[in-house]
Scaffold this active site. Sequence first.
Site, mmCIF file in Angstrom:
data_model
loop_
_atom_site.group_PDB
_atom_site.id
_atom_site.type_symbol
_atom_site.label_atom_id
_atom_site.label_comp_id
_atom_site.label_asym_id
_atom_site.label_seq_id
_atom_site.Cartn_x
_atom_site.Cartn_y
_atom_site.Cartn_z
ATOM 1 C CG ASP A 140 -2.211 -1.220 1.022
ATOM 2 O OD1 ASP A 140 -2.673 -1.302 0.222
ATOM 3 O OD2 ASP A 140 -2.875 -0.622 1.976
ATOM 4 C CG ASP A 200 -4.384 0.142 5.543
ATOM 5 O OD1 ASP A 200 -5.252 0.058 4.252
ATOM 6 O OD2 ASP A 200 -4.184 0.779 4.991
ATOM 7 C CG ASP A 210 -6.845 -3.836 1.861
ATOM 8 O OD1 ASP A 210 -6.850 -4.109 0.403
ATOM 9 O OD2 ASP A 210 -5.829 -3.199 2.256
#
Length: 1208
Positions: A502, A823, A827
């Site tokens: 990310d 997070d 996901d």
Amino acid sequence: MGDMTNSDFYSKNQRNEANHAGEFGCTLQELRSLMELRGTEAVVKIKETYGETEGLCRHLKTSPTEGLAGTAADLEKRKLIFGKNFIPPKKPKTFLQLVWEALQDVTLIILEIAAIISLGLSFYQPPGEGNEGCGTATGGAEDEGEAEAGWIEGAAILLSVICVVLVTAFNDWSKEKQFRGLQSRIEQEQKFTVVRGGQVIQIPVAEIVVGDIAQVKYGDLLPADGIFIQGNDLKIDESSLTGESDQVRKSVDKDPMLLSGTHVMEGSGRMLVTAVGVNSQTGIIFTLLGAGGEEEEKKDKKVDSSHPSSHPPSATDGATGANATDNANASLVNGKMQDGNMENSQNKAKQQDGAAAMEMQPLKSAEGGEGDDKDKKKSNMHKKEKSVLQGKLTKLAVQIGKAGLVMSAITVIILVLYFAIDTFVVNKKQWLPECTPVYVQYFVKFFIIGVTVLVVAVPEGLPLAVTISLAYSVKKMMKDNNLVRHLDACETMGNATAICSDKTGTLTTNRMTVVQAYVGDVHYKEIPDPDSVPAKTLDLLVNAIAINSAYTTKILPPEKEGGLPRQVGNKTECGLLGFVLDLKQDYEPVRNLIPEEKLYKVYTFNSVRKSMSTVIKMPDGSFRMYSKGASEIVLKKCSRILNAAGEPRIFRPRDRDEMVKKVIEPMACDGLRTICVAFRDFNSSPEPDWDNENDILSDLTCICVVGIEDPVRPEVPEAIRKCQRAGITVRMVTGDNINTARAIAIKCGIIHPGEDFLCLEGKEFNRRIRNEKGEIEQERIDKIWPKLRVLARSSPTDKHTLVKGIIDSTQVEQRQVVAVTGDGTNDGPALKKADVGFAMGIAGTDVAKEASDIILTDDNFSSIVKAVMWGRNVYDSISKFLQFQLTVNIVAVIVAFTGACITQDSPLKAVQMLWVNLIMDTFASLALATEPPTEALLLRKPYGRNKPLISRTMMKNILGHAVYQLTLIFTLLFVGEKMFKIDSGRNAPLHSPPSEHYTIIFNTFVMMQLFNEINARKIHGERNVFDGIFRNPIFCTIVLGTFAIQIVIVQFGGKPFSCSPLQLDQWMWCVFIGLGELVWGQVIATIPTSRLKFLKEAGRLTEKEEVPEEELNEDVEEIDHAERELRRGQILWFRGLNRIQTQIEVVNTFKSGTSFQGALRRQSSVTSQTQDVTNISSPSHVSLSNALSSPTSTSAAAAGHPRREGIP
């Protein structure tokens, strides 16, 4: 469940209730039955019984706006009457259970049997001892010392088995303890916002009581059941309870019921807590699972271990089934698989996590049939296959074991034949009946020699070395901010070839600050002076930012003097509020003037709108709406813009294109996230149709556009450089705009200008990988992923697709090993799919943590690099250990074998062999498996799945040292007595004391092992074997300790060890020959490996072996999302129907306190109807059981809801 069965718990509560019924206007029972209603039914019931929600608040002695008074006495009383918000976890496995599981290891079982036989025989004195005519004395020069000390050998074998078992069990136990600690730590850290005494405070979830007024907002996992009393646009994902994937809209007058364990997907509001802990919806189901599981488990274990798939466990509801089957699986694995031990530790790791024992297992129920058998295998694999290392090790252990078996069989056969020919053919003896026991004793002695050879050949230290190495790494990784949830993830990480990370919070600091702004026709490169901005514009700007953001988002003074102000809540909004403060204005007065209750309508942020708007009613009755969101989206809806004087002027599409070019793109190229703030005024009559969003969100007036910087973490570029040097490709997957993403990727060093790489947006990515029908094609993904470095504006589904595409790709010769960071709630599927999933410890949602393998406690990318280093270190440690172990194995086996064949008696006695075994197994695994990692590990490429455990270089070392050792030992055996001028130990007469000759051989052998252990520290053919030796105190201690014990054994071991004390000069010779090992090691290092073509590698995982497991998953993966959702709906629909029946029965069962069989039996009939559907266990859907498996866990079924990464 806890220490009390539920019926006790319940009856205790009933008593409490009776005592206090007068204090509150409603009982626990009434509230429980109220929470079982849904929709309008519930509204009607509340009206009839309490008259509106205010009435219910009065009954519960609480205020909708002020909340509870929060006095300690009141809170205690509420906990006593309505229960605590805590669901007791499942009991952990006891130490004895773990010991029993460790005993299931195959090599250990062989050893146990051999030990018991040898013990039995040592106590058996056959008659006819004195019968000299029976056979030749040379049949095995056994002195009476060894005959008396015969039991020692059996006892010694058992002792070493006990050592191994205890170490394994202790490891598992301490791991279990760590996990429980972690679980409780996570639970304590989980806070929730409530109103008490008019103050908004955050309290731990366990402290919530009935009557609390809780504030709910986007992304929350509801911690208790409650009734919605005020708020806007609240949408809840109840799939974890009902299986309906559609979001449920909540409103005070239509459906005010909020249930624990469900997710807030949009909006915000307040709820009155009405049920907590075991009385909440999640708690009730848990209680069922717990109680059902205990009884079922016993039955299941019996059924399952006898024949896995023919008998389905009879009465279990789907969830209990999943759990019970899982436990049964554990026993199945240990019984059937080669390396029970390692397998076990993995299985346990999977069944960890306190209440989350069901850990989001794929949806499966407990019926039998073929499908179920497949399912079981699947649940054991958890990830696609066993970790790479374990696959290779299991294979190697089996190969070595087979070789050992063959050698020991040959040894026994040769001894028996030699004895028979010598006695009956050469010496022409008769087989006399009274001689039978003597002959039997000879044969038994031969058998024991055979078993000794086998014991030395089988590397039972392997599982131990793996466990020690992993456990040691996991402990040390905690210090490096890696909290490992599944042991094998640690080692898999060493093989990682790709990391999909990310951006926000992992590569960047997640501290948003506004650094550029476009206000009043001027583009400011830094924060403008408040005087240079028109007063009207400034006023609008402050109002727009203060009102149109979650009131839970605030900026608080720094904790330490001189620190940065603390940002609480949504980080993007914090950046905007910071901008207000930088303009020397304050947002608090604005919020106090217009409290949250007065907001007329809120369109909350979601990933479809990419914007947020709030409507307020002006004093004159008209309405004003403030909007903010991704600049390219909001600007499209603007038809005016405020000019330098603060007056609106026309804003045409032409102007907009120019603005994008002149303002937005330059900001994005600096790596800024651009946000547009706008407003619109409406007349009071006629009141606009607020539900017609498209009309409302148009014709806006742009106030300003700001560029928000989220700076790159300073240590990230270096970490990424290390990854790239180590042969790991880093890819960035983000929800941000492509220019911003590209700029940050360049800053981090993920892409270097001038290289050949791809940066794609989610839309473009999807267009390229799908065919005309909109199906994803692997060949298309294969064209893209090798060059793809940045995927921008991506949804969680894109992330999952990318990860799956890379893992399934066959165009590179090595299968890619992919690590993913995540997070957000959505996901989950990608984290599950990846080989190693990293969840963020700070910013991560509970769902993400639940699906991950490793939690990064500091959310920092550089911790991932540490994980890679540790992973590679585990692999190397095991290789070092193997290199050492196999040298000892080869030498010991050959010595025992040839010695037995030539002299009828092994020069190394059984007890000595076991001591050697202890050195090379247990001690060496401790010494070599605890080497700390070095940066040098990051200089090589990943090994990959097909690289053998034992490389050519290692094979060269193993064989080279074996040659040296064998040459010397045989020299000593056949001419040693002449060299040292001592009596020969060969063919010594019966009952002679231990000879110096054989003691020297034993001692030399051990010395050579000790020095070779130092050689084994390097596996890539390095010259300096002492490099960094003092960084590993355990290694030094073990080498010196072994040396000391060896002196004691030789000098004082006497008969049990068949040793006779040696003189100093003999000792010096032994040590000198041992030192020769180090010199010989240098000689071997000079021989180039490339010349030795004949060397074979060993312990490679071939493609062929991975196929069956891959196939298992194929049938699953073919199903596309839509179909999957549909089937999931079906299954959960059956469950839902069924739950109503179950609940009625449960309530009755609770009252009578009888067994749960009845209630659960009905479940199994329903689960069997869904049998055809159960084989679809894909990561993106989760059964009822899992979704409820812990107060923190939730459904990963949010697959469809794109993640919200602040405001893009």
